[in-house]
Motif scaffolding. Structure first.
Motif, PDB file in Angstrom:
ATOM      1  N   GLY A 133      34.021  11.112 -13.566  1.00  0.00           N
ATOM      2  CA  GLY A 133      34.819  12.330 -13.665  1.00  0.00           C
ATOM      3  C   GLY A 133      36.165  12.017 -14.290  1.00  0.00           C
ATOM      4  N   TRP A 134      36.636  12.922 -15.159  1.00  0.00           N
ATOM      5  CA  TRP A 134      37.901  12.663 -15.850  1.00  0.00           C
ATOM      6  C   TRP A 134      38.735  13.940 -15.923  1.00  0.00           C
ATOM      7  CZ3 TRP A 134      36.906   7.607 -17.880  1.00  0.00           C
ATOM      8  CH2 TRP A 134      38.078   6.897 -18.188  1.00  0.00           C
ATOM      9  N   GLY A 135      40.022  13.792 -15.617  1.00  0.00           N
ATOM     10  CA  GLY A 135      40.945  14.906 -15.753  1.00  0.00           C
ATOM     11  C   GLY A 135      41.331  15.116 -17.209  1.00  0.00           C
ATOM     12  N   CYS A 136      41.223  16.336 -17.663  1.00  0.00           N
ATOM     13  CA  CYS A 136      41.543  16.630 -19.068  1.00  0.00           C
ATOM     14  C   CYS A 136      43.021  16.402 -19.388  1.00  0.00           C
ATOM     15  CB  CYS A 136      41.176  18.076 -19.394  1.00  0.00           C
ATOM     16  SG  CYS A 136      39.394  18.391 -19.460  1.00  0.00           S
ATOM     17  N   ARG A 137      43.873  16.380 -18.374  1.00  0.00           N
ATOM     18  CA  ARG A 137      45.305  16.187 -18.596  1.00  0.00           C
ATOM     19  C   ARG A 137      45.805  14.893 -17.944  1.00  0.00           C
ATOM     20  NH1 ARG A 137      47.825  22.309 -17.720  1.00  0.00           N
ATOM     21  NH2 ARG A 137      46.264  23.416 -18.989  1.00  0.00           N
ATOM     22  N   ASP A 138      44.921  13.916 -17.857  1.00  0.00           N
ATOM     23  CA  ASP A 138      45.290  12.635 -17.263  1.00  0.00           C
ATOM     24  C   ASP A 138      46.271  11.903 -18.176  1.00  0.00           C
ATOM     25  OD1 ASP A 138      45.436  10.135 -16.077  1.00  0.00           O
ATOM     26  OD2 ASP A 138      43.278   9.993 -15.713  1.00  0.00           O
ATOM     27  N   LEU A 139      47.435  11.560 -17.653  1.00  0.00           N
ATOM     28  CA  LEU A 139      48.448  10.828 -18.412  1.00  0.00           C
ATOM     29  C   LEU A 139      48.491   9.348 -18.045  1.00  0.00           C
ATOM     30  CD1 LEU A 139      51.428  13.381 -18.288  1.00  0.00           C
ATOM     31  CD2 LEU A 139      49.679  13.098 -20.075  1.00  0.00           C
ATOM     32  N   VAL A 140      47.626   8.926 -17.142  1.00  0.00           N
ATOM     33  CA  VAL A 140      47.583   7.521 -16.712  1.00  0.00           C
ATOM     34  C   VAL A 140      46.416   6.812 -17.392  1.00  0.00           C
ATOM     35  CG1 VAL A 140      47.388   5.948 -14.749  1.00  0.00           C
ATOM     36  CG2 VAL A 140      48.685   8.075 -14.524  1.00  0.00           C
ATOM     37  N   THR A 141      45.206   7.256 -17.119  1.00  0.00           N
ATOM     38  CA  THR A 141      44.041   6.817 -17.892  1.00  0.00           C
ATOM     39  C   THR A 141      43.664   8.008 -18.783  1.00  0.00           C
ATOM     40  OG1 THR A 141      42.607   7.476 -16.043  1.00  0.00           O
ATOM     41  CG2 THR A 141      43.222   5.163 -16.188  1.00  0.00           C
ATOM     42  N   VAL A 142      44.140   7.976 -20.002  1.00  0.00           N
ATOM     43  CA  VAL A 142      44.100   9.160 -20.859  1.00  0.00           C
ATOM     44  C   VAL A 142      42.665   9.535 -21.218  1.00  0.00           C
ATOM     45  CG1 VAL A 142      46.409   8.769 -21.771  1.00  0.00           C
ATOM     46  CG2 VAL A 142      44.450   7.729 -22.920  1.00  0.00           C
ATOM     47  N   PRO A 143      42.401  10.830 -21.490  1.00  0.00           N
ATOM     48  CA  PRO A 143      41.031  11.309 -21.682  1.00  0.00           C
ATOM     49  C   PRO A 143      40.244  10.605 -22.784  1.00  0.00           C
ATOM     50  CG  PRO A 143      42.496  13.160 -21.286  1.00  0.00           C
ATOM     51  CD  PRO A 143      43.369  11.959 -21.421  1.00  0.00           C
ATOM     52  N   SER A 144      40.917  10.066 -23.796  1.00  0.00           N
ATOM     53  CA  SER A 144      40.178   9.373 -24.856  1.00  0.00           C
ATOM     54  C   SER A 144      39.410   8.166 -24.333  1.00  0.00           C
ATOM     55  CB  SER A 144      41.142   8.928 -25.963  1.00  0.00           C
ATOM     56  OG  SER A 144      42.119   8.033 -25.458  1.00  0.00           O
ATOM     57  N   GLN A 145      39.819   7.638 -23.195  1.00  0.00           N
ATOM     58  CA  GLN A 145      39.136   6.477 -22.628  1.00  0.00           C
ATOM     59  C   GLN A 145      37.758   6.831 -22.072  1.00  0.00           C
ATOM     60  OE1 GLN A 145      41.906   4.622 -19.854  1.00  0.00           O
ATOM     61  NE2 GLN A 145      43.566   4.807 -21.329  1.00  0.00           N
ATOM     62  N   ALA A 146      37.511   8.110 -21.834  1.00  0.00           N
ATOM     63  CA  ALA A 146      36.217   8.525 -21.300  1.00  0.00           C
ATOM     64  C   ALA A 146      35.086   8.189 -22.264  1.00  0.00           C
ATOM     65  CB  ALA A 146      36.228  10.016 -20.991  1.00  0.00           C
ATOM     66  N   ALA A 147      35.353   8.261 -23.566  1.00  0.00           N
ATOM     67  CA  ALA A 147      34.314   7.939 -24.549  1.00  0.00           C
ATOM     68  C   ALA A 147      33.915   6.472 -24.445  1.00  0.00           C
ATOM     69  CB  ALA A 147      34.808   8.267 -25.958  1.00  0.00           C
ATOM     70  N   ARG A 148      34.892   5.594 -24.241  1.00  0.00           N
ATOM     71  CA  ARG A 148      34.578   4.167 -24.098  1.00  0.00           C
ATOM     72  C   ARG A 148      33.787   3.923 -22.813  1.00  0.00           C
ATOM     73  NH1 ARG A 148      40.507   3.576 -24.879  1.00  0.00           N
ATOM     74  NH2 ARG A 148      40.807   3.963 -27.103  1.00  0.00           N
ATOM     75  N   ALA A 149      34.189   4.604 -21.742  1.00  0.00           N
ATOM     76  CA  ALA A 149      33.464   4.452 -20.485  1.00  0.00           C
ATOM     77  C   ALA A 149      32.009   4.894 -20.639  1.00  0.00           C
ATOM     78  CB  ALA A 149      34.151   5.254 -19.383  1.00  0.00           C
ATOM     79  N   SER A 150      31.791   5.991 -21.346  1.00  0.00           N
ATOM     80  CA  SER A 150      30.429   6.492 -21.545  1.00  0.00           C
ATOM     81  C   SER A 150      29.603   5.527 -22.401  1.00  0.00           C
ATOM     82  CB  SER A 150      30.465   7.872 -22.199  1.00  0.00           C
ATOM     83  OG  SER A 150      31.058   8.832 -21.336  1.00  0.00           O
ATOM     84  N   GLN A 151      30.236   4.896 -23.378  1.00  0.00           N
ATOM     85  CA  GLN A 151      29.521   3.927 -24.209  1.00  0.00           C
ATOM     86  C   GLN A 151      29.129   2.691 -23.400  1.00  0.00           C
ATOM     87  OE1 GLN A 151      32.228   3.196 -27.447  1.00  0.00           O
ATOM     88  NE2 GLN A 151      31.690   5.085 -28.528  1.00  0.00           N
ATOM     89  N   LEU A 152      30.027   2.244 -22.526  1.00  0.00           N
ATOM     90  CA  LEU A 152      29.765   1.044 -21.750  1.00  0.00           C
ATOM     91  C   LEU A 152      28.803   1.299 -20.592  1.00  0.00           C
ATOM     92  CD1 LEU A 152      33.353  -0.491 -21.723  1.00  0.00           C
ATOM     93  CD2 LEU A 152      31.318  -1.486 -22.769  1.00  0.00           C
ATOM     94  N   PHE A 153      28.763   2.547 -20.118  1.00  0.00           N
ATOM     95  CA  PHE A 153      27.836   2.929 -19.047  1.00  0.00           C
ATOM     96  C   PHE A 153      26.968   4.076 -19.563  1.00  0.00           C
ATOM     97  CE2 PHE A 153      31.045   0.619 -16.761  1.00  0.00           C
ATOM     98  CZ  PHE A 153      30.370   0.011 -15.711  1.00  0.00           C
TER      99      PHE A 153
END
Length: 243
Positions: free
Chosen positions: A191-211
């Motif tokens: 799950g990812w917050g669309c307005r996350d300023l700590v782990t920014v939303p662009s990192q979700a794509a990398r997480a999805s690729q790795l998992f």
């Protein structure tokens, strides 16, 4: 269900989950009631501590849930084949080199400020203005949060002896490894917050690729703490994606 926090306990969401499931909220070493590790503090050793707890308590196959650093830890458990279904909320470890530098350069001063203001936190977080100033990096709507929701988490961050060591583990350690398709023990949800300023939303794509087996869920109008900004939605997601 084991809740592995990222330094906080998320009391509101745990209360809601406990109405439907048995929930075990673990204190990571150096947080809450658990003494710090005596040796190296790293994501690997922190994950070892949770994995050891799961085995010692006979909880093989238990669903694991975590947020931020805790989200990274439960993904690492899944990568190792430990546990069952996994829900990771805004996990760390998927940043670029530049994003990692920004993470450390912005969050460390915020933690130092919280510690310096320790005695005034109840009054400051009791004010809409105070919450907005102190929590803007963590919440999409800090003014709308209740003091009772955020104060225990912020005090825990300020008081925990392992906060600095955990930051070092995140910023100086290795990035998160992935798990090839078909190798995790249960369903994985990120799950990812669309307005996350700590782990920014662009990192979700990398997480999805790795998992690649993971299902990605977006929290609208939500910052780094879904248990603050979208507690009911986060509860529904966890209940839906875990057995």
């Amino acid at each position: 269900m084991v809740w592995a926090p990222g330094g906080d306990r998320g009391p509101r969401i745990i209360d809601e989950l406990a109405e439907r499931r048995e929930v075990i909220a673990v204190d990571l070493p150096g947080f809450g009631e658990t003494p710090p590790l005596t040796g190296e503090v790293s994501i690997a050793t922190l994950t070892n501590s949770v994995g050891d707890f799961i085995r010692e308590q006979g909880l093989d196959g238990v669903a694991t849930v975590g947020q931020s650093m805790g989200g990274r830890i439960v993904l690492e458990l899944a990568r190792r084949g430990v546990g069952g279904d996994t829900v990771a909320l805004d996990p760390g470890g998927f940043w670029s080199d530049h994003e990692l530098l920004v993470f450390g350069a912005t969050l460390r001063p915020s933690i130092a400020l919280v510690r310096a203001l320790r005695g005034r936190l109840p009054a400051l977080l009791g004010s809409r203005v105070g919450r907005t100033l102190l929590l803007a990096q963590l919440s999409a709507r800090p003014w709308a949060l209740s003091p009772g929701t955020v104060l225990p988490d912020v005090l825990g961050l300020a008081d925990a002896p392992a906060t600095g060591a955990a930051m070092d583990a995140l910023t100086k350690g290795l990035k998160q490894d992935g798990a090839p398709a078909g190798t995790v023990p249960g369903r994985v949800t990120i799950g990812w917050g669309c307005r996350d300023l700590v782990t920014v939303p662009s990192q979700a794509a990398r997480a999805s690729q790795l998992f690649p087996d993971a299902q990605l869920h977006w929290f609208e109008r939500c910052g780094h703490f879904p248990q603050w900004d979208a507690a009911h939605e986060a509860t529904r997601l966890i209940l839906h994606r875990t057995d």
